[in-house]
Design a protein around this motif. Structure first.
Motif, PDB file in Angstrom:
ATOM      1  N   VAL A  89       2.677  14.123  -9.426  1.00 48.23           N
ATOM      2  CA  VAL A  89       3.721  15.102  -9.719  1.00 48.23           C
ATOM      3  C   VAL A  89       4.000  15.143 -11.225  1.00 48.23           C
ATOM      4  CG1 VAL A  89       6.194  15.518  -9.506  1.00 48.23           C
ATOM      5  CG2 VAL A  89       4.821  15.049  -7.462  1.00 48.23           C
ATOM      6  N   ARG A 123       2.744  17.415   2.290  1.00 47.11           N
ATOM      7  CA  ARG A 123       1.279  17.317   2.221  1.00 47.11           C
ATOM      8  C   ARG A 123       0.782  16.148   3.070  1.00 47.11           C
ATOM      9  NH1 ARG A 123      -1.773  14.923  -1.201  1.00 47.11           N
ATOM     10  NH2 ARG A 123      -0.210  14.732  -2.824  1.00 47.11           N
ATOM     11  N   LEU A 124       1.422  14.989   2.907  1.00 47.25           N
ATOM     12  CA  LEU A 124       1.004  13.828   3.699  1.00 47.25           C
ATOM     13  C   LEU A 124       1.261  14.054   5.179  1.00 47.25           C
ATOM     14  CD1 LEU A 124       2.241  10.934   1.382  1.00 47.25           C
ATOM     15  CD2 LEU A 124      -0.090  11.782   1.690  1.00 47.25           C
ATOM     16  N   GLU A 181      -3.344  21.308 -11.420  1.00 47.67           N
ATOM     17  CA  GLU A 181      -3.765  20.708 -10.156  1.00 47.67           C
ATOM     18  C   GLU A 181      -4.813  19.621 -10.387  1.00 47.67           C
ATOM     19  OE1 GLU A 181      -2.212  20.890  -7.456  1.00 47.67           O
ATOM     20  OE2 GLU A 181      -0.890  22.460  -8.230  1.00 47.67           O
ATOM     21  N   VAL A 239       5.363  16.387  -1.543  1.00 48.67           N
ATOM     22  CA  VAL A 239       4.467  15.269  -1.255  1.00 48.67           C
ATOM     23  C   VAL A 239       4.555  14.886   0.219  1.00 48.67           C
ATOM     24  CG1 VAL A 239       4.161  12.804  -1.627  1.00 48.67           C
ATOM     25  CG2 VAL A 239       4.414  14.343  -3.588  1.00 48.67           C
ATOM     26  N   GLU A 254       0.802   4.098  -2.799  1.00 44.79           N
ATOM     27  CA  GLU A 254       0.611   5.509  -2.452  1.00 44.79           C
ATOM     28  C   GLU A 254       1.741   6.354  -3.024  1.00 44.79           C
ATOM     29  OE1 GLU A 254      -1.041   7.430   1.411  1.00 44.79           O
ATOM     30  OE2 GLU A 254       1.122   7.317   1.708  1.00 44.79           O
ATOM     31  N   THR A 255       2.968   5.862  -2.883  1.00 45.42           N
ATOM     32  CA  THR A 255       4.111   6.604  -3.425  1.00 45.42           C
ATOM     33  C   THR A 255       3.986   6.744  -4.941  1.00 45.42           C
ATOM     34  OG1 THR A 255       5.484   5.744  -1.644  1.00 45.42           O
ATOM     35  CG2 THR A 255       6.613   6.670  -3.549  1.00 45.42           C
ATOM     36  N   ARG A 284      -3.306  11.080  -9.387  1.00 48.05           N
ATOM     37  CA  ARG A 284      -3.081  10.557  -8.046  1.00 48.05           C
ATOM     38  C   ARG A 284      -4.177   9.586  -7.681  1.00 48.05           C
ATOM     39  NH1 ARG A 284      -1.955  15.753  -5.209  1.00 48.05           N
ATOM     40  NH2 ARG A 284      -4.042  15.600  -4.332  1.00 48.05           N
ATOM     41  N   GLU A 298       1.490   9.381  -5.772  1.00 49.21           N
ATOM     42  CA  GLU A 298       2.013  10.730  -5.582  1.00 49.21           C
ATOM     43  C   GLU A 298       2.972  11.119  -6.698  1.00 49.21           C
ATOM     44  OE1 GLU A 298       0.991  12.849  -3.499  1.00 49.21           O
ATOM     45  OE2 GLU A 298      -0.242  11.594  -2.201  1.00 49.21           O
ATOM     46  N   GLY A 350       4.338   9.318   7.076  1.00 45.33           N
ATOM     47  CA  GLY A 350       3.626   8.100   7.448  1.00 45.33           C
ATOM     48  C   GLY A 350       3.647   7.038   6.377  1.00 45.33           C
ATOM     49  N   ASN A 351       4.734   7.011   5.619  1.00 46.72           N
ATOM     50  CA  ASN A 351       4.863   6.039   4.530  1.00 46.72           C
ATOM     51  C   ASN A 351       6.349   5.664   4.464  1.00 46.72           C
ATOM     52  OD1 ASN A 351       5.372   4.891   1.966  1.00 46.72           O
ATOM     53  ND2 ASN A 351       3.481   5.782   1.149  1.00 46.72           N
ATOM     54  N   SER A 352       6.686   4.537   5.041  1.00 47.57           N
ATOM     55  CA  SER A 352       8.096   4.144   5.155  1.00 47.57           C
ATOM     56  C   SER A 352       8.769   4.050   3.801  1.00 47.57           C
ATOM     57  CB  SER A 352       8.222   2.801   5.856  1.00 47.57           C
ATOM     58  OG  SER A 352       7.508   2.813   7.053  1.00 47.57           O
ATOM     59  N   PHE A 353       8.025   3.537   2.834  1.00 43.06           N
ATOM     60  CA  PHE A 353       8.623   3.398   1.504  1.00 43.06           C
ATOM     61  C   PHE A 353       8.986   4.764   0.940  1.00 43.06           C
ATOM     62  CE2 PHE A 353       8.478   3.015  -3.097  1.00 43.06           C
ATOM     63  CZ  PHE A 353       9.291   1.919  -3.298  1.00 43.06           C
ATOM     64  N   LEU A 354       8.044   5.674   0.991  1.00 40.94           N
ATOM     65  CA  LEU A 354       8.310   7.044   0.526  1.00 40.94           C
ATOM     66  C   LEU A 354       9.449   7.658   1.326  1.00 40.94           C
ATOM     67  CD1 LEU A 354       7.565   9.558  -1.119  1.00 40.94           C
ATOM     68  CD2 LEU A 354       5.817  10.071   0.604  1.00 40.94           C
ATOM     69  N   GLU A 360       9.770  18.085  -5.415  1.00 42.74           N
ATOM     70  CA  GLU A 360       8.434  17.502  -5.545  1.00 42.74           C
ATOM     71  C   GLU A 360       8.180  16.454  -4.482  1.00 42.74           C
ATOM     72  OE1 GLU A 360       6.108  18.561  -7.386  1.00 42.74           O
ATOM     73  OE2 GLU A 360       7.192  19.951  -8.682  1.00 42.74           O
ATOM     74  N   ARG A 385       1.237  16.956 -12.969  1.00 39.24           N
ATOM     75  CA  ARG A 385       1.256  18.413 -12.811  1.00 39.24           C
ATOM     76  C   ARG A 385       2.329  19.044 -13.689  1.00 39.24           C
ATOM     77  NH1 ARG A 385       3.721  21.354  -9.305  1.00 39.24           N
ATOM     78  NH2 ARG A 385       4.115  19.650  -7.849  1.00 39.24           N
ATOM     79  N   LEU A 386       3.522  18.446 -13.655  1.00 36.27           N
ATOM     80  CA  LEU A 386       4.600  18.989 -14.489  1.00 36.27           C
ATOM     81  C   LEU A 386       4.277  18.821 -15.971  1.00 36.27           C
ATOM     82  CD1 LEU A 386       7.718  17.752 -12.474  1.00 36.27           C
ATOM     83  CD2 LEU A 386       6.747  20.048 -12.567  1.00 36.27           C
ATOM     84  N   MET A 413       0.840  -1.198   0.000  1.00 36.81           N
ATOM     85  CA  MET A 413       0.000   0.000   0.000  1.00 36.81           C
ATOM     86  C   MET A 413       0.876   1.249   0.000  1.00 36.81           C
ATOM     87  SD  MET A 413      -2.827  -1.250  -0.413  1.00 36.81           S
ATOM     88  CE  MET A 413      -3.790   0.262  -0.438  1.00 36.81           C
ATOM     89  N   GLU A 414       1.969   1.176   0.733  1.00 36.61           N
ATOM     90  CA  GLU A 414       2.888   2.326   0.734  1.00 36.61           C
ATOM     91  C   GLU A 414       3.470   2.560  -0.659  1.00 36.61           C
ATOM     92  OE1 GLU A 414       4.495   2.209   5.360  1.00 36.61           O
ATOM     93  OE2 GLU A 414       5.794   1.552   3.737  1.00 36.61           O
ATOM     94  N   MET A 415       3.801   1.487  -1.333  1.00 39.40           N
ATOM     95  CA  MET A 415       4.364   1.629  -2.676  1.00 39.40           C
ATOM     96  C   MET A 415       3.330   2.202  -3.640  1.00 39.40           C
ATOM     97  SD  MET A 415       6.553  -1.893  -2.760  1.00 39.40           S
ATOM     98  CE  MET A 415       7.106  -1.874  -4.449  1.00 39.40           C
TER      99      MET A 415
END
Lengths: 220, 220
Positions: A88, B91-92, A189, B88, A80-81, A196, A84, B140-144, B84, A91-92, A76-78
């Motif tokens: 990015v 924001r998190l 945005e 992120v 989420e990353t 995202r 994000e 709150g995201n170890s991977f990030l 960037e 947006r760019l 889940m962390e991956m």
DNA sequence: GTCAACGATTTTGTATACAATATCGCCTGT
DNA sequence: ACAGGCGATATTGTATACAAAATCGTTGAC
């Protein structure tokens, strides 16, 4: 063979970790792999180092190399990353995308639509990948692009599954169209948010499937 | 020696690349390094592979490994990516930061302020690093967090220089305070923007210094 | 019967030997 | 004189040999 042997071995091992043939915590025995691949320990050790460097295995000094399958939390962390980073890039890209690239995005989307209609998950997956790669590229930052590609590739085996959910392909399609709309409108945005959420949903759908398939695997 | 020899060699080589002792395109001769470190080629080769994996060197099959110093363009890309990612994280972190961590941020800022007043660039650098690490962690995201730390570390030798610019420390200080203010206010977008710009400015200042010091090095 | 210590075995980490390929210089032909 | 090819040399990639350390089993003491 164009590339050196150690590289091919690394690719083979990577594949086997992706497919789950090597489970989490399993030790990758140098001698066993060496005999299996018909080489000496040296190229095997090089391959193992590559796996460790890419985070797919862990190295405990004087103990060996152990495969490291991401658990639900890390996955889940991956995701989420990834969400994000895609945001990015979106947006760019909104500020930097070329007309041609916009055309490529719409072309990929058209082919995605065709895949949806013929229920061709493989075809959808392929065009979806192209779509995202265009966005990474159009962020106009090669370094960021490479990072995005790296993570994208790492998540590949997990991203693929969620397309099997009923109606997911059509939903994903609509999200793609919203992304292109925001890009065309130059609303950075909105494009960022759309991308995202598009990826975040992939993570959620994957999580849903996992908890359905093996509900006991939800801890650690 | 607690860690195996190849790791220490990798660290030493990394350091020498960071300091610029090894220039861009320079070949890292296995035999030369082996004799220099008083070991055989094997651990040297392992170290070189690590450098290649971390992007600090390139490997051409049957040719050798060559150090790869980032040029101005890639450096700006890396700073932009860092900006960037920090955005992120900011924001998190706004949504997830703990009271304690907010306290740690303010404590680090207080020590930064003291460093500014005594014109202690090293002290400022140290506390600034702590400040940013807290934000990575509180995303709150170890991977990030790991990804952020990796890039942060990679940019370390380039980030440090810009603090030498007159008034930069005080300016950086004000940016830190704006970041904390946004975090405390719970305004995620403002925190993201503040962090993004804080790091982007670092990149710009660095670029400014580079173009002043060696104006001929601005191509490729 | 259990626990600890010691030795045998296995396995990692390093050194060296060998094989394969690229690089460089010299030599020859035009 | 210059270009191209051929051979000598150097360097990478792989195999094997050796060293060091961890694991495992056994044995012995309590």
């Amino acid at each position: 063979m164009n590339v050196k042997r150690a590289d091919t071995i690394a690719d083979a091992l990577e594949e086997r970790i992706f497919t789950g043939e090597f489970g989490d915590g399993e030790r990758l025995d140098e001698i066993r792999l060496a005999t299996e691949f018909g080489v000496s320990r040296t190229p095997v050790r090089e391959a193992l180092q590559r796996l460790v460097a890419s985070g797919m295995a862990r190295h405990l000094p004087r103990r060996g190399v152990f495969v490291r399958q991401p658990g639900p939390v890390e996955l889940m962390e991956m995701f989420e990353t990834m969400a994000e980073i895609e945001g990015v890039c979106g947006r760019l890209a909104t500020l930097r995308i070329s007309e041609q690239a916009l055309g490529r995005l719409e072309a990929a989307n058209t082919r995605c639509q065709a895949a949806v209609e013929s229920n061709d998950a493989d075809g959808y997956y392929r065009e979806n990948e192209r779509f995202h790669h265009v966005i990474y590229q159009q962020a106009g930052n090669s370094f960021l692009e490479q990072e995005a590609l790296r993570l994208h590739r790492r998540l590949k085996p997990f991203r693929r599954i969620q397309l099997r959910l009923r109606g997911r392909m059509a939903q994903s399609m609509r999200e793609h169209q919203a992304i292109v709309a925001a890009l065309k409108a130059g609303d950075a945005e909105r494009a960022a948010k759309a991308l995202r959420e598009h990826v975040a949903i992939q993570g959620e759908k994957f999580h849903l499937l996992m908890s359905r398939l093996k509900p006991e695997a939800n801890e650690v």
